[in-house]
Structure formats: structure tokens, C-alpha cells
Design an enzyme around this catalytic site. Structure first.
Site, PDB file in Angstrom:
ATOM      1  N   LEU A 128       0.896  -1.152   0.000  1.00  0.00           N
ATOM      2  CA  LEU A 128       0.000   0.000   0.000  1.00  0.00           C
ATOM      3  C   LEU A 128       0.936   1.204   0.000  1.00  0.00           C
ATOM      4  O   LEU A 128       1.987   1.162   0.647  1.00  0.00           O
ATOM      5  CB  LEU A 128      -0.845   0.017   1.281  1.00  0.00           C
ATOM      6  CG  LEU A 128      -2.068  -0.894   1.332  1.00  0.00           C
ATOM      7  CD1 LEU A 128      -2.731  -0.818   2.706  1.00  0.00           C
ATOM      8  CD2 LEU A 128      -3.087  -0.517   0.257  1.00  0.00           C
ATOM      9  N   ASP A 129       0.589   2.262  -0.710  1.00  0.00           N
ATOM     10  CA  ASP A 129       1.439   3.454  -0.736  1.00  0.00           C
ATOM     11  C   ASP A 129       1.609   4.001   0.681  1.00  0.00           C
ATOM     12  O   ASP A 129       0.786   3.741   1.558  1.00  0.00           O
ATOM     13  CB  ASP A 129       0.801   4.552  -1.606  1.00  0.00           C
ATOM     14  CG  ASP A 129       0.664   4.102  -3.044  1.00  0.00           C
ATOM     15  OD1 ASP A 129       1.421   3.223  -3.478  1.00  0.00           O
ATOM     16  OD2 ASP A 129      -0.230   4.655  -3.732  1.00  0.00           O
TER      17      ASP A 129
END
Ligand code: URA
Length: 261
Positions: free
Chosen positions: A105-106
Site C-alpha cells: 500500500l502506498d
């Protein structure tokens, strides 16, 4: 019955290195089934042994599965080259050297992140030909438009020419700037790039499911829970997109808008 060395048994299930274990053995701080261990190459039955190190029992479970509700500002990696690792959010007992986040996930993304030491399971989830579903809720800069539904369904082309697989999107009845999206692939910044391709912008992104594994509503940002192996198999079932959207519309959407960290 296959026996294994006690130093290997402990190092695979904890943060202790072989050298540290040797040292603890010499200080008589390790017991197996109540008997003080005198040599770190002693063999034990990994299926039944109860090992205590310095007063704490070593959990006799080879694989561990943690769901983390990732907050903003942490990176989904075990190394800290680019920022603070999500692993810091786990207690030391779960931060063993073989644990890693499955997929990315960023740094500014939120929500469901699976952390495990089961490499085979991670491979099954990430394998591109498996197309495991991932559902996200996003807060957009501009209102969601109903025309997105067909554009996403027909496979968007991103700015770099990448042709996306068909994706399902739906607006939320709670706010015109909230939307849900289900992908069966996971390219770099994919959700953000897909909404850019239709002239919008993702301001906040939260993953709410991976396969049939759904982020529990009781789990606050930064909190984690441990799964049993039998629950992990639900990863490979398909979630019901519409059901999830209605389930997450209210409480979680409000959380997304008002409280990101
Ligand atoms: N898509 C994105 O753009 N970012 C994420 O973190 C996950 C999916």
C-alpha cells in the site's frame, strides 16, 4: 516424527539469533518441557515441545498471519530505506525477522495489510494469474461520475499506455466524492492512476478487502489482529462487492473523511 535443533526451533519463531540462543543456553535460561537445555544443538519434537526462553513461552506455530489497519505515513516494507516500516506498529513478539507485508500500500494509503512469514501464501496472493480481488474505498477531489462505471468496466488505458483489466466502481450514497473500486490486479499506484485517467484525483485511499478477507470494523488505524490459518484460506474466496460497499458506506466512510491517522 522429525526432530529439529532447539536453536533453529527458537530462531524461526522469535527474534533471537543463533548466537543469542547459545548465550541464553549457557546462562541456563532456556527450558524444553521443563528441562533446562545444556546444548543449543539439542533435538526437540517441534510438534509437541513447550519451550520457555527467559520466562516467556515460544509460540509453537510456524506461520503467523496478522491483519494490520495501516495508518498514513508508514511504508509497506521491512526495510526503512524510504521511511518508517509498518512493522514498527507490531509488538516485538510479532516483529520476527521472517515476517513481511504481503503486497504494497502506498505510504499515504490506509487499510488492510496482511503481514505474515508464510512465503507460499504470499506468493499465491500476489501471483498475477490468480487475480485475487482487492477492494478500496477512495475519497476523490471531484464528484464521482456515473460514466466511470462503464469506463472502468471496459478497461481503462492509463497515461503510460497500460491497458487495465476490467474493474468495478461504484459511488457511495454517503458523499458524492466517495467511491468504491474493485481490482483484480495490482500495478504501481494503480487506483490513483485510474482515477487520474478519468480526470479525477484520489485524495484518500483505504483498502477494505483482499480476497475474502475483510478489514474488521473494530480495528482502528495502526491496530492489528492475528488470524488463524483456517481464516487465511478465506483469502481465496470472492467477496460480494455490493454487500461490502453498503457495509462500509457509513461508519468507515466517516472515519476516512474525518480521521486519517
Ligand atoms: N492503488 C494505489 O494507487 N495505491 C495503493 O496504495 C494501492 C492501490
Amino acid at each position: 516424527m522429525s526432530l529439529m535443533r532447539i536453536d533453529r526451533f527458537i530462531s524461526e519463531r522469535s527474534e533471537y539469533t543463533r548466537n543469542e540462543i547459545k548465550n541464553l543456553v549457557s546462562r541456563k535460561l532456556i527450558t524444553a518441557d521443563g528441562i533446562v537445555i545444556k546444548k543449543s544443538d539439542m533435538k526437540v519434537n517441534p510438534d509437541t515441545v513447550k519451550v520457555i526462553v527467559n520466562g516467556n513461552e515460544i509460540r509453537n506455530q510456524k506461520y503467523r498471519y496478522i491483519i494490520l489497519n495501516k495508518p498514513d505515513g508508514y511504508i509497506s516494507s521491512t526495510s526503512e530505506n524510504d521511511g518508517i516500516s509498518v512493522m514498527r506498529l507490531l509488538p516485538e513478539s510479532l516483529r520476527t525477522k521472517d515476517m513481511f507485508p504481503v503486497g504494497r500500500l502506498d505510504k499515504d494509503s490506509l487499510g488492510l495489510l496482511l503481514i505474515t512469514n508464510d512465503g507460499e501464501l504470499a506468493h499465491r496472493i500476489l501471483a498475477p494469474n490468480r487475480h485475487v480481488s482487492k477492494i478500496y474505498i477512495v475519497k476523490l477531489a471531484q464528484s464521482f461520475k456515473s460514466e466511470y462505471i462503464n469506463l472502468f468496466k471496459n478497461g481503462l488505458e492509463l497515461a503510460d499506455g497500460y491497458q487495465c483489466m476490467p474493474a468495478v466502481v461504484s459511488g457511495s450514497e454517503l458523499s458524492e466524492k466517495l467511491a468504491f473500486i474493485e481490482l483484480h490486479e495490482g500495478k504501481y499506484h494503480q487506483v490513483k492512476r485510474m482515477f487520474s485517467a478519468v480526470g479525477n484525483h484520489v485524495e484518500v485511499l483505504m483498502r477494505i478487502s483482499v480476497g475474502g478477507l475483510i478489514l474488521p470494523e473494530t480495528l482502528g488505524f495502526g491496530e492489528h489482529m492475528e488470524l488463524l490459518h483456517k481464516n487465511v484460506e478465506s483469502l481465496f474466496s470472492e467477496p460480494d462487492f455490493n454487500l461490502l460497499c453498503s457495509k462500509f458506506s457509513g461508519k468507515f466512510s466517516a472515519k476516512l473523511i474525518n480521521n486519517r491517522s
